[in-house]
Motif scaffolding. Sequence first.
Motif, mmCIF file in Angstrom:
data_model
loop_
_atom_site.group_PDB
_atom_site.id
_atom_site.type_symbol
_atom_site.label_atom_id
_atom_site.label_comp_id
_atom_site.label_asym_id
_atom_site.label_seq_id
_atom_site.Cartn_x
_atom_site.Cartn_y
_atom_site.Cartn_z
ATOM 1 N N ALA A 113 3.004 5.451 2.123
ATOM 2 C CA ALA A 113 3.054 6.911 2.027
ATOM 3 C C ALA A 113 1.670 7.536 1.863
ATOM 4 C CB ALA A 113 3.948 7.322 0.858
ATOM 5 N N ARG A 114 0.618 6.725 1.950
ATOM 6 C CA ARG A 114 -0.758 7.195 1.730
ATOM 7 C C ARG A 114 -1.646 6.622 2.827
ATOM 8 N NH1 ARG A 114 -0.827 8.172 -4.060
ATOM 9 N NH2 ARG A 114 -2.848 9.182 -3.912
ATOM 10 N N PRO A 115 -2.925 7.028 2.855
ATOM 11 C CA PRO A 115 -3.859 6.414 3.797
ATOM 12 C C PRO A 115 -4.193 4.960 3.431
ATOM 13 C CG PRO A 115 -4.660 8.568 3.106
ATOM 14 C CD PRO A 115 -3.501 8.218 2.221
ATOM 15 N N GLY A 116 -3.944 4.584 2.174
ATOM 16 C CA GLY A 116 -4.261 3.232 1.748
ATOM 17 C C GLY A 116 -3.866 2.994 0.309
ATOM 18 N N ALA A 117 -4.133 1.768 -0.147
ATOM 19 C CA ALA A 117 -3.877 1.386 -1.532
ATOM 20 C C ALA A 117 -4.905 0.355 -1.947
ATOM 21 C CB ALA A 117 -2.465 0.819 -1.686
ATOM 22 N N VAL A 118 -5.306 0.398 -3.205
ATOM 23 C CA VAL A 118 -6.265 -0.567 -3.738
ATOM 24 C C VAL A 118 -5.740 -1.123 -5.050
ATOM 25 C CG1 VAL A 118 -8.311 0.454 -2.649
ATOM 26 C CG2 VAL A 118 -7.617 1.221 -4.920
ATOM 27 N N LEU A 119 -6.162 -2.347 -5.354
ATOM 28 C CA LEU A 119 -5.870 -2.904 -6.668
ATOM 29 C C LEU A 119 -6.701 -2.158 -7.701
ATOM 30 C CD1 LEU A 119 -5.853 -6.774 -6.055
ATOM 31 C CD2 LEU A 119 -3.893 -5.236 -6.275
ATOM 32 N N CYS A 132 -5.600 -2.221 1.106
ATOM 33 C CA CYS A 132 -5.018 -2.151 2.442
ATOM 34 C C CYS A 132 -5.020 -0.692 2.882
ATOM 35 C CB CYS A 132 -3.597 -2.706 2.449
ATOM 36 S SG CYS A 132 -3.531 -4.488 2.156
ATOM 37 N N TRP A 133 -5.321 -0.482 4.156
ATOM 38 C CA TRP A 133 -5.568 0.865 4.667
ATOM 39 C C TRP A 133 -4.933 1.068 6.041
ATOM 40 C CZ3 TRP A 133 -8.209 3.890 1.287
ATOM 41 C CH2 TRP A 133 -8.867 3.227 0.262
ATOM 42 N N ARG A 134 -4.625 2.315 6.340
ATOM 43 C CA ARG A 134 -4.286 2.667 7.721
ATOM 44 C C ARG A 134 -5.575 2.578 8.521
ATOM 45 N NH1 ARG A 134 0.722 5.143 8.136
ATOM 46 N NH2 ARG A 134 1.554 5.770 6.097
ATOM 47 N N THR A 135 -5.553 1.839 9.595
ATOM 48 C CA THR A 135 -6.758 1.636 10.396
ATOM 49 C C THR A 135 -7.322 2.959 10.876
ATOM 50 O OG1 THR A 135 -5.942 -0.540 11.060
ATOM 51 C CG2 THR A 135 -7.687 0.430 12.407
ATOM 52 N N ALA A 136 -6.474 3.853 11.368
ATOM 53 C CA ALA A 136 -6.940 5.145 11.877
ATOM 54 C C ALA A 136 -7.617 5.959 10.779
ATOM 55 C CB ALA A 136 -5.776 5.922 12.479
ATOM 56 N N ALA A 137 -7.086 5.923 9.553
ATOM 57 C CA ALA A 137 -7.684 6.672 8.447
ATOM 58 C C ALA A 137 -9.072 6.144 8.118
ATOM 59 C CB ALA A 137 -6.784 6.607 7.213
ATOM 60 N N LEU A 138 -9.230 4.817 8.141
ATOM 61 C CA LEU A 138 -10.553 4.237 7.883
ATOM 62 C C LEU A 138 -11.549 4.623 8.969
ATOM 63 C CD1 LEU A 138 -10.342 0.567 6.558
ATOM 64 C CD2 LEU A 138 -11.033 2.635 5.381
ATOM 65 N N ALA A 160 -3.405 4.934 -3.071
ATOM 66 C CA ALA A 160 -2.528 4.584 -4.179
ATOM 67 C C ALA A 160 -3.187 3.460 -4.974
ATOM 68 C CB ALA A 160 -1.174 4.125 -3.645
ATOM 69 N N GLY A 161 -3.028 3.469 -6.269
ATOM 70 C CA GLY A 161 -3.529 2.385 -7.111
ATOM 71 C C GLY A 161 -2.404 1.413 -7.414
ATOM 72 N N VAL A 162 -2.706 0.122 -7.286
ATOM 73 C CA VAL A 162 -1.715 -0.918 -7.572
ATOM 74 C C VAL A 162 -2.253 -1.751 -8.725
ATOM 75 C CG1 VAL A 162 -0.509 -2.949 -6.684
ATOM 76 C CG2 VAL A 162 -0.882 -0.969 -5.196
ATOM 77 N N ALA A 163 -1.531 -1.748 -9.829
ATOM 78 C CA ALA A 163 -1.933 -2.511 -11.015
ATOM 79 C C ALA A 163 -1.008 -3.712 -11.139
ATOM 80 C CB ALA A 163 -1.857 -1.646 -12.257
ATOM 81 N N PRO A 164 -1.481 -4.908 -10.777
ATOM 82 C CA PRO A 164 -0.639 -6.092 -10.918
ATOM 83 C C PRO A 164 -0.324 -6.353 -12.388
ATOM 84 C CG PRO A 164 -2.561 -6.544 -9.555
ATOM 85 C CD PRO A 164 -2.780 -5.217 -10.215
ATOM 86 N N PRO A 165 0.725 -7.104 -12.668
ATOM 87 C CA PRO A 165 1.035 -7.439 -14.053
ATOM 88 C C PRO A 165 -0.156 -8.124 -14.727
ATOM 89 C CG PRO A 165 2.755 -8.215 -12.572
ATOM 90 C CD PRO A 165 1.638 -7.710 -11.720
ATOM 91 N N ALA A 166 -0.331 -7.855 -15.988
ATOM 92 C CA ALA A 166 -1.436 -8.462 -16.735
ATOM 93 C C ALA A 166 -1.278 -9.979 -16.752
ATOM 94 C CB ALA A 166 -1.458 -7.920 -18.158
ATOM 95 N N GLY A 167 -2.394 -10.653 -16.717
ATOM 96 C CA GLY A 167 -2.369 -12.106 -16.761
ATOM 97 C C GLY A 167 -3.776 -12.653 -16.802
#
Length: 193
Positions: A113-119, A132-138, A160-167
């Motif tokens: 739903a966004r141009p991309g997402a990062v950890l 990960c990104w939409r190629t066209a947006a980049l 979008a920000g993606v926060a993996p489970p703590a570990g």
Amino acid sequence: MGEGPVFDAVVLAGGRARRFGGDKPGAAVGGRALIEWVAAAASGASRLVVVGPPRGVLAEAVHVREDPPGAGPVPALRAGLAEVRAPWVALLAADLPFLRPAHLAALLDAARARPGAVLVDEDGREQWLAGCWRTAALRDALAGYTGASLRGVLGPLEPAGVAPPAGARPPWYDCDTPEQLARAERLARRDGR
């Protein structure tokens, strides 16, 4: 990835590694070069593009260099993106020993739903070389960008920000120094991977 979006992966592996003092992507953790761990995490990619010098591993990858070599992450991104054919692209550092395919799947899902997402790390900081990104947006973002900062070109896309489970083995953990590499090796040994 089966049902997920079609993506290529661009791995930036050509930096000078001043703090590391050697070939960082070729350094081993758990008996495997760092760049091989990242390639395995991106195993669902249609095409693997490595920006940096050839290392004798990843024969299946497309190898390119930024111009001039060592010019930094933005020229490296431009060089890698020129080889991308898929509608989505994973942009990754070559020194992420704990990144796995499930992390990329989560990024791709969050990016729909966004141009991309990062950890994002435990402090909420974006990890610009784990996204990960939409190629066209980049491509659009790079077209008008004259700066040298990845944050400068990627941040305005509001990923979008993606926060993996703590570990103990965070997927965004990178190995910028020999001490960080040694810690990654200890973590890999402790977990048997």
